[in-house]
Scaffold this motif. Structure first.
Motif, PDB file in Angstrom:
ATOM      1  N   UNK A 159      34.766  51.948  62.527  1.00 31.22           N
ATOM      2  CA  UNK A 159      35.786  51.009  62.057  1.00 31.22           C
ATOM      3  C   UNK A 159      35.731  49.763  62.935  1.00 31.22           C
ATOM      4  N   UNK A 160      36.441  48.717  62.510  1.00 35.71           N
ATOM      5  CA  UNK A 160      36.567  47.520  63.350  1.00 35.71           C
ATOM      6  C   UNK A 160      37.933  46.895  63.103  1.00 35.71           C
ATOM      7  N   UNK A 161      38.165  45.725  63.690  1.00 40.39           N
ATOM      8  CA  UNK A 161      39.471  45.071  63.588  1.00 40.39           C
ATOM      9  C   UNK A 161      39.802  44.685  62.148  1.00 40.39           C
ATOM     10  N   UNK A 162      38.777  44.444  61.328  1.00 42.86           N
ATOM     11  CA  UNK A 162      39.021  44.107  59.924  1.00 42.86           C
ATOM     12  C   UNK A 162      39.626  45.296  59.171  1.00 42.86           C
ATOM     13  N   UNK A 163      39.190  46.522  59.508  1.00 40.37           N
ATOM     14  CA  UNK A 163      39.795  47.721  58.906  1.00 40.37           C
ATOM     15  C   UNK A 163      41.270  47.825  59.291  1.00 40.37           C
ATOM     16  N   UNK A 164      41.570  47.617  60.579  1.00 43.19           N
ATOM     17  CA  UNK A 164      42.957  47.646  61.030  1.00 43.19           C
ATOM     18  C   UNK A 164      43.803  46.630  60.274  1.00 43.19           C
ATOM     19  N   UNK A 165      43.246  45.444  60.078  1.00 40.66           N
ATOM     20  CA  UNK A 165      43.976  44.373  59.399  1.00 40.66           C
ATOM     21  C   UNK A 165      44.271  44.754  57.943  1.00 40.66           C
ATOM     22  N   UNK A 166      43.293  45.297  57.266  1.00 43.58           N
ATOM     23  CA  UNK A 166      43.493  45.705  55.870  1.00 43.58           C
ATOM     24  C   UNK A 166      44.617  46.730  55.747  1.00 43.58           C
ATOM     25  N   UNK A 167      44.687  47.662  56.689  1.00 40.44           N
ATOM     26  CA  UNK A 167      45.705  48.714  56.604  1.00 40.44           C
ATOM     27  C   UNK A 167      47.126  48.180  56.786  1.00 40.44           C
ATOM     28  N   UNK A 168      47.261  47.000  57.389  1.00 39.07           N
ATOM     29  CA  UNK A 168      48.604  46.418  57.532  1.00 39.07           C
ATOM     30  C   UNK A 168      49.089  45.767  56.250  1.00 39.07           C
ATOM     31  N   UNK A 169      48.183  45.541  55.297  1.00 42.08           N
ATOM     32  CA  UNK A 169      48.555  44.822  54.070  1.00 42.08           C
ATOM     33  C   UNK A 169      48.427  45.674  52.805  1.00 42.08           C
TER      34      UNK A 169
END
Length: 362
Positions: A25-35
């Motif tokens: 995973x990376x920071x983009x995965x984390x970001x998607x999960x917030x939205x």
């Protein structure tokens, strides 16, 4: 196995990659999960199934559209290791399998814009105008020209602030008319007409490395030959054309590559077997020859592990005295690995860019 702090999941890469090079995973995965919203969801380019696992852990139904056999296997393994459900119909390879019930599409940005355009076109052909699209990637991999194109194409376009060097876009699109001709191609010097689907290596032109390797079509090819990582089938089909008695197998990790190679075998009236799998998975029996132009990128990362696995599995699959013919960029450190796997390694040709290796099994 590394733990994803945001979700509590333990995930791994397939094929294995050292943690200091890449995580699943990376920071983009984390970001998607917030939205993400609780809607029927399609994930695209979720390389190791991280998003899919995170959504399943939240009890959300999601479809995973993969092109890569490795990505399918990584998704299965990570679901299994985290005791998360994953039925066979949740993994799809073809655009025609996208359910019309999907109302949210999560896309990790690919390496090339052509691939992104293809995914969006396929979704817009099958999904209604109220479908929500979330696109995310690392800022360094999202050129301004891509953002401008997306803003022009979208009905609504919102670009969120950058978080941990990741960027997220939320968009909607109008439904699209089915594209009638997505094939692009070229003709080879030997008269083959080759075409490819979006994202397939060397789709629109004969790449330089393959040209160099095909200067050696006069080698004594015979028996069963596998074009490993076949792409559009250029190497295997050219050798079948030059040596009609060959039993040719075309295999690739990419489903779109296999579809392209099958199309080209039919168009050029050349008999070949097709296989979709990780390296030589699914290729049964021993081989007399393997030819390959191995990749040295996995997404945006430059790696040698894919080529090294190709060499290992080729050595295992070849008959005693069998041969591996490889074209590689000269700067890549393949010679030592090849000498570890094969009793005889000969450099057939070399220039400032490429080396061609002919390797014989012990």
């Amino acid at each position: 196995m590394p733990a994803w702090e945001t979700t509590g999941l333990t995930l791994s890469c397939h094929p294995p990659v050292p943690d200091h090079i890449a995580l699943p995973w990376d920071a983009a995965d984390d970001y998607l999960l917030t939205r993400v919203e609780p809607l029927d969801t399609l994930t695209i380019n979720d390389r190791h199934g991280a998003l899919s696992c995170a959504l399943a852990a939240r009890g959300m139904d999601n479809i995973n559209w993969h092109d890569s056999a490795c990505a399918c296997e990584a998704t299965r393994r990570n679901h299994h290791n985290n005791q998360l459900p994953l039925t066979g119909d949740r993994l799809i390879l073809d655009k025609d399998q996208i359910p019309s019930t999907v109302r949210q599409v999560l896309i990790k940005l690919p390496k090339n814009l052509e691939q992104l355009k293809y995914w969006l076109q396929c979704c817009r052909e099958r999904l209604p105008a109220d479908t929500r699209y979330l696109l995310a990637g690392m800022v360094k991999h999202m050129p301004v020209s891509w953002l401008n194109w997306l803003e022009q194409e979208a009905v609504t376009y919102r670009q969120e602030r950058v978080v941990r060097k990741a960027r997220l876009l939320e968009l909607t699109f109008t439904p699209a008319v089915k594209e009638t001709n997505i094939w692009r191609g070229y003709q080879t010097a030997t008269g083959l007409t080759l075409s490819g689907l979006p994202g397939v290596f060397s789709r629109q032109q004969h790449d330089i490395g393959s040209r160099v390797l095909l200067q050696h079509t006069d080698l004594p090819f015979a028996g069963r030959l596998c074009d490993l990582g076949c792409g559009n089938g250029l190497l295997g089909l050219t050798l079948k054309q030059a040596h009609p008695e060959l039993n040719v197998i075309l295999t690739d990790d990419s489903w779109l590559a296999v579809c392209s190679a099958r199309h080209n075998a039919i168009q050029n009236k050349l008999d070949a077997s097709l296989n979709h799998g990780d390296i030589l998975d699914g290729v049964e029996g021993q081989l007399d020859w393997v030819v390959c132009n191995p990749p040295f990128h996995d997404g945006h990362k430059q790696l040698t592990n894919i080529a090294e696995r190709m060499f290992e599995q080729s050595a295992a699959a070849l008959v005693s005295g069998g041969h591996l013919l490889v074209i590689a960029n000269r700067h890549l450190p393949y010679a030592g690995k090849l000498r570890n796997e094969f009793s005889k390694v000969e450099i057939l040709s070399s220039d400032s860019r490429f080396s061609v290796y002919l390797c014989q099994k012990r």
